[in-house]
Design a protein around this motif. Structure first.
Motif, PDB file in Angstrom:
ATOM      1  N   SER A 187       0.823  -1.204   0.000  1.00  0.00           N
ATOM      2  CA  SER A 187       0.000   0.000   0.000  1.00  0.00           C
ATOM      3  C   SER A 187       0.860   1.258   0.000  1.00  0.00           C
ATOM      4  N   GLN A 188       1.944   1.223   0.785  1.00  0.00           N
ATOM      5  CA  GLN A 188       2.836   2.382   0.808  1.00  0.00           C
ATOM      6  C   GLN A 188       3.452   2.628  -0.575  1.00  0.00           C
ATOM      7  N   ILE A 236       0.842   4.201  -2.836  1.00  0.00           N
ATOM      8  CA  ILE A 236       0.629   5.621  -2.541  1.00  0.00           C
ATOM      9  C   ILE A 236       1.740   6.468  -3.147  1.00  0.00           C
ATOM     10  N   MET A 249      -5.346   9.534  -2.365  1.00  0.00           N
ATOM     11  CA  MET A 249      -4.153   9.283  -1.566  1.00  0.00           C
ATOM     12  C   MET A 249      -4.377   9.621  -0.093  1.00  0.00           C
ATOM     13  N   LEU A 250      -5.135  10.687   0.161  1.00  0.00           N
ATOM     14  CA  LEU A 250      -5.428  11.039   1.551  1.00  0.00           C
ATOM     15  C   LEU A 250      -6.217   9.925   2.234  1.00  0.00           C
ATOM     16  N   LEU A 300      -3.954   3.330   5.658  1.00  0.00           N
ATOM     17  CA  LEU A 300      -2.639   2.770   5.952  1.00  0.00           C
ATOM     18  C   LEU A 300      -2.262   3.001   7.408  1.00  0.00           C
ATOM     19  N   ALA A 301      -2.564   4.184   7.929  1.00  0.00           N
ATOM     20  CA  ALA A 301      -2.272   4.472   9.338  1.00  0.00           C
ATOM     21  C   ALA A 301      -3.068   3.563  10.259  1.00  0.00           C
ATOM     22  N   HIS A 339       1.358   9.357  -5.888  1.00  0.00           N
ATOM     23  CA  HIS A 339       1.880  10.696  -5.631  1.00  0.00           C
ATOM     24  C   HIS A 339       2.766  11.159  -6.791  1.00  0.00           C
ATOM     25  N   GLU A 390      -3.866   6.967   2.806  1.00  0.00           N
ATOM     26  CA  GLU A 390      -2.951   7.187   3.920  1.00  0.00           C
ATOM     27  C   GLU A 390      -3.662   6.977   5.262  1.00  0.00           C
ATOM     28  N   ARG A 391      -4.911   7.380   5.336  1.00  0.00           N
ATOM     29  CA  ARG A 391      -5.666   7.137   6.567  1.00  0.00           C
ATOM     30  C   ARG A 391      -5.848   5.645   6.801  1.00  0.00           C
ATOM     31  N   GLU A 418      -5.142  13.169  -5.284  1.00  0.00           N
ATOM     32  CA  GLU A 418      -4.783  13.616  -3.939  1.00  0.00           C
ATOM     33  C   GLU A 418      -5.846  13.219  -2.914  1.00  0.00           C
TER      34      GLU A 418
END
Length: 323
Positions: A123-124, A127, A151-152, A158-159, A131, A155-156, A148
């Motif tokens: 996933s990283q 992203i 991607m936001l 992924l966190a 990007h 990223e959520r 974008e």
């Protein structure tokens, strides 16, 4: 004399007179220990019986195997054997439980490694590629905006995935007391100055079983996270009650509540809470109504959560084990 007739009885053995005829002997076998009285009556040739029977009292002493001390010793030996069997069985069950716990922890670490090395890393990388595409000069502005936004969101996710992996890898409870651990959860997810937490505690916290306490903590953590993330609550109340018979955990919020389909178990967080409560042998209840907040109540029997106090008296051959 050969015309005389006799009869006899032994108190405690004979219910009536025993006719002996002309015999002057009486036989008894297997008499139990105790006091006895032997009586004899005689009749002459005219059939007239003596008015007062002749009697003789005697006592049979018990053998060692018939004494009360021997019976008490047998009872004590049986109880000691049962206690030893229970102790050996308890140690076997404890060893089996520890082995299964280690196996479960090893499986959790393996899953965490696999998720980190495959899904999260992939996933990283995805992203980063998105990007790079968004920063390309050939990418139109509307497409760049959509990339974008995607991607936001990625990223959520992924966190949150990293957070789940960390929870699998490390024990989140780590032996802390429940009150401070739940307060730390609220501070971690709520931030400073928002969604105030009111935490109350009744009773003195006894020593807790580590595995059961971790399950209780995970249920409380999920309830607090649901209140912060989904319920949009402005205030959260957590109540811990250490009773003699059971432990009670209440998590209340003033948020938007949970829809009926999710409250019935459709929500993955609630499903996990119910499964943990079932493993604990606890009772989990949920009260919610849209717009009126949510309350989660967990009731755990004391024997499933509290450490039992070790007995002050031990068998001479027993040893104290240190884990």
């Amino acid at each position: 004399p050969e015309r005389n007739r006799y009869r006899y009885r032994l108190s405690g053995v004979d219910d009536a007179w025993q006719e002996a005829g002309a015999s002057t002997r009486a036989y008894y076998t297997n008499l139990a220990p105790g006091h006895y009285r032997f009586e004899v009556e005689a009749a002459n040739e005219d059939g007239i019986w003596s008015s007062t029977p002749a009697s003789r009292s005697f006592h049979i002493a018990p053998t060692f195997l018939q004494t009360a001390w021997f019976k008490l010793l047998c009872v004590c030996m049986v109880m000691a054997a049962l206690a030893l069997a229970v102790r050996v069985r308890s140690r076997q069950l404890a060893a089996l439980f520890r082995a299964r716990l280690q196996e479960r922890n090893g499986e959790r670490e393996r899953i965490a490694r696999d998720l980190h090395d495959t899904l999260l890393q992939g996933s990283q990388g995805l992203i980063l590629r998105l990007h790079a595409i968004s920063q390309s000069a050939q990418t139109p502005e509307p497409v760049r905006t959509q990339l974008e936004s995607a991607m936001l969101l990625a990223e959520r996710n992924l966190a949150e995935g990293r957070e789940r992996v960390n929870a699998l890898r490390d024990a989140p409870f780590a032996g802390r007391d429940l009150a401070s651990a739940l307060a730390d959860v609220h501070a971690e997810y709520a931030g400073q100055g928002t969604n105030p937490l009111r935490l109350t505690m009744e009773g003195t916290p006894p020593p807790l079983q580590a595995e059961a306490a971790e399950e209780v903590f995970l249920i409380g953590r999920e309830a607090i996270r649901n209140a912060l993330r989904h319920a949009q609550a402005s205030a959260i109340e957590v109540e811990l009650s250490y009773g003699t018979r059971c432990f009670l955990l209440h998590v209340r919020d003033d948020g938007v509540g949970i829809a009926n389909d999710n409250a019935g178990g459709g929500h993955w967080g609630m499903q996990g809470m119910r499964e943990r409560a079932q493993r604990l042998g606890a009772e989990l209840q949920l009260w919610t109504r849209p717009g009126l907040g949510t309350e989660v109540a967990l009731s755990v029997p004391a024997r499933r959560l509290y450490h039992r106090h070790p007995s002050r008296w031990r068998w001479p051959w027993s040893r104290t084990s240190h884990d």
